[in-house]
Design a protein around this motif. Structure first.
Motif, PDB file in Angstrom:
ATOM      1  N   ALA A   1      -3.797  -1.070  -4.496  1.00  0.00           N
ATOM      2  CA  ALA A   1      -3.113  -1.982  -3.579  1.00  0.00           C
ATOM      3  C   ALA A   1      -2.674  -3.207  -4.363  1.00  0.00           C
ATOM      4  CB  ALA A   1      -4.028  -2.378  -2.420  1.00  0.00           C
ATOM      5  N   PHE A   2      -1.422  -3.585  -4.191  1.00  0.00           N
ATOM      6  CA  PHE A   2      -0.871  -4.716  -4.932  1.00  0.00           C
ATOM      7  C   PHE A   2      -0.768  -5.936  -4.031  1.00  0.00           C
ATOM      8  CE2 PHE A   2       3.056  -7.083  -6.196  1.00  0.00           C
ATOM      9  CZ  PHE A   2       2.512  -7.699  -7.313  1.00  0.00           C
TER      10      PHE A   2
ATOM     11  N   GLU B   1      -8.459   0.269  -5.279  1.00  0.00           N
ATOM     12  CA  GLU B   1      -8.530  -0.891  -6.167  1.00  0.00           C
ATOM     13  C   GLU B   1      -7.382  -1.828  -5.799  1.00  0.00           C
ATOM     14  OE1 GLU B   1     -10.311   0.934 -10.285  1.00  0.00           O
ATOM     15  OE2 GLU B   1      -8.165   1.113  -9.931  1.00  0.00           O
ATOM     16  N   PHE B   2      -7.520  -3.101  -6.102  1.00  0.00           N
ATOM     17  CA  PHE B   2      -6.443  -4.032  -5.795  1.00  0.00           C
ATOM     18  C   PHE B   2      -6.375  -5.114  -6.868  1.00  0.00           C
ATOM     19  CE2 PHE B   2     -10.238  -5.214  -3.399  1.00  0.00           C
ATOM     20  CZ  PHE B   2     -10.428  -6.549  -3.725  1.00  0.00           C
ATOM     21  N   GLY B   3      -5.138  -5.588  -7.072  1.00  0.00           N
ATOM     22  CA  GLY B   3      -4.919  -6.620  -8.071  1.00  0.00           C
ATOM     23  C   GLY B   3      -3.572  -7.279  -7.863  1.00  0.00           C
ATOM     24  N   THR B   4      -3.185  -8.159  -8.797  1.00  0.00           N
ATOM     25  CA  THR B   4      -1.928  -8.887  -8.700  1.00  0.00           C
ATOM     26  C   THR B   4      -1.359  -9.091 -10.092  1.00  0.00           C
ATOM     27  OG1 THR B   4      -0.881 -10.863  -7.753  1.00  0.00           O
ATOM     28  CG2 THR B   4      -3.025 -11.164  -8.800  1.00  0.00           C
ATOM     29  N   LEU B   5      -0.274  -9.845 -10.180  1.00  0.00           N
ATOM     30  CA  LEU B   5       0.332 -10.132 -11.481  1.00  0.00           C
ATOM     31  C   LEU B   5      -0.556 -11.087 -12.263  1.00  0.00           C
ATOM     32  CD1 LEU B   5       4.077 -10.629 -10.469  1.00  0.00           C
ATOM     33  CD2 LEU B   5       3.124  -8.722 -11.758  1.00  0.00           C
TER      34      LEU B   5
ATOM     35  N   LEU C   1       0.825  -1.202   0.000  1.00  0.00           N
ATOM     36  CA  LEU C   1       0.000   0.000   0.000  1.00  0.00           C
ATOM     37  C   LEU C   1       0.859   1.250   0.000  1.00  0.00           C
ATOM     38  CD1 LEU C   1      -2.074  -1.299   3.001  1.00  0.00           C
ATOM     39  CD2 LEU C   1      -3.013  -1.216   0.708  1.00  0.00           C
ATOM     40  N   ARG C   2       0.267   2.355  -0.401  1.00  0.00           N
ATOM     41  CA  ARG C   2       0.920   3.646  -0.233  1.00  0.00           C
ATOM     42  C   ARG C   2       0.435   4.272   1.062  1.00  0.00           C
ATOM     43  NH1 ARG C   2      -0.961   6.326  -4.297  1.00  0.00           N
ATOM     44  NH2 ARG C   2      -1.924   8.125  -3.282  1.00  0.00           N
TER      45      ARG C   2
END
Length: 432
Positions: free
Chosen positions: A280-281, A227-231, A94-95
């Protein structure tokens, strides 16, 4: 991959290079480092053959593979892994400024937990009721119920307790020992309680910027700001796809419906997106720790799921597997692995040593509530003793049993309401 293996001035350096040097020194072997040809860790291709490092181990092009190579069941079927030298999992990057704690309208209630506030309200009402009860029972406070006015009505008792909470002296002033005992214990309780509230509220205000409302993956699902995601196509994505956990399924459904928008292609793209937008990653926690060390405005949420490890791969028949595993364990016991971890994940960001703030729980004030309960009990007992002494003297003059006089006194005191002034005025008019 930074910081495991990097090219600096035509030489290789990094965590894995230092680990390999330490293992060679401990087991007395020589080695030659070769970078994997296709640049991959290892997966089954469409033809059924293994690519990357796993493929080179199977084709005996390499004896061991030292890399952030995740130990999986599919890989374990074709090669052997040593004891993991690094533990990792799935975390949330997160930032900091996107997750800073916002002040709520009722932020002043935050120093105590809901249970503590409930206990305080109950203690307040119970104490005021005991004041009201003891003031009616005690003959020192109210000697002649039919002729005197009792100042400790229930409303006045509530006002007396509220005044103590505000550290203000209020009337009526207690005269009986029993009432004074309850009042003194309540004053002690309120002083200690206010001290705890002020201290915790000060800590809350000074550390409010460090609080993360997103502590877990459940918090991430419930919020609507990020928002959130991944590779795309990563093991992390398939972990959520295959998980039976309802929260994990909600995360997968969110990412799957918005795959064109929330899924990223590279790790560098993910870090850049977290830094530049409300994103958010979800990814490897060990890599997120490195990103947080390199970029001071990033932070990783505390929860880590899907624990896994990075191990050294060898052929299944290799005699080096057990030797390397024992050496890795020795390096961990000697603290060398922690040293390497701190060396390559070193950060220039300033970290405050302040402990994480949390609301004050009822257990922390358990002794205070117990003291109040004991004081209330002593006050009630003292009032009963005072009434018993008066009843004993009255029984001697009236030649009645002490118990009957005691019960009459108690019934009279509990039934009489604050209407003595009206009765006195009525009798005055009759005499007139």
């Amino acid at each position: 991959e930074d910081p495991y293996v990097m090219v600096r001035s035509a030489e290789l350096e990094g965590y894995c290079i230092d680990l390999l040097k330490a293992l060679a020194a401990m087991l007395h072997f020589s080695y030659k480092v070769k970078v994997v040809g296709d640049g991959q860790y290892g997966a089954v291709s469409s033809t059924g053959n293994w690519t990357g490092m796993i493929g080179e181990i199977l084709r005996q092009e390499a004896d061991i593979a030292v890399a952030p190579l995740t130990v999986t069941s599919a890989r374990e079927e074709v090669v052997s892994f040593t004891t993991p030298f690094l533990q990792t999992g799935i975390g949330i990057l997160l930032r900091k400024d996107t997750v800073s704690q916002e002040m709520s309208f009722f932020h002043f209630l935050a120093p105590f937990s809901k249970e503590t506030w409930t206990g305080l309200l109950f203690a307040y009402v119970l104490t005021c009721f005991c004041l009201f009860l003891v003031a009616r029972l005690s003959p020192c406070e109210w000697n002649e119920p039919k002729n005197e006015e009792n100042h400790f009505t229930f409303l006045n008792s509530l006002w007396f307790g509220a005044g103590a909470l505000a550290l203000q002296g209020v009337t009526p002033r207690p005269k009986a020992l029993s009432v004074r005992v309850i009042a003194a214990v309540w004053w002690l309780f309120t002083i200690a309680l206010l001290a705890a509230y002020i201290a915790n509220f000060t800590a809350l205000l000074s550390s409010g910027s460090e609080q993360l409302p997103i502590q877990t993956f459940e918090d991430l699902v419930k919020q609507r700001k990020l928002e959130f995601g991944t590779l795309a196509g990563s093991s992390t994505f398939y972990f959520f796809k295959n998980s039976k956990n309802p929260i994990h399924q909600m995360i997968y459904e969110y990412m799957d419906k918005r795959r064109d928008h929330v899924l990223v292609k590279t790790y560098q793209e993910a870090v850049q997106r977290v830094m530049e937008s409300n994103y958010a990653f979800i990814g490897e926690s060990i890599s997120q720790d490195l990103a947080a060390a390199r970029h001071c405005d990033l932070i990783r949420a505390p929860e880590v799921i899907g624990a896994r490890g990075f191990g050294i791969a060898t052929t299944q028949a290799s005699l080096w597997t057990k030797k390397l595993s024992i050496a890795v364990l020795k390096l961990r016991e000697l603290g060398d692995l922690d040293y390497l971890r701190n060396k390559w994940w070193e950060t220039s960001c300033l970290h405050k040593s302040r402990d994480r703030w949390s609301p004050l729980q009822p257990q922390a004030l358990g002794g205070l509530f117990l003291t109040l309960a004991i004081g209330l009990a002593l006050g009630v007992i003292a009032a009963v003793v005072e009434l018993s002494n008066k009843s004993r003297h009255a029984a001697g003059h009236a030649k009645k049993s002490c118990c009957s006089v005691f019960m009459e006194e108690m019934c009279t005191r509990l039934r009489i309401k604050e209407n003595t002034r009206q009765s006195q005025e009525t009798s005055g008019r009759a005499n007139a």
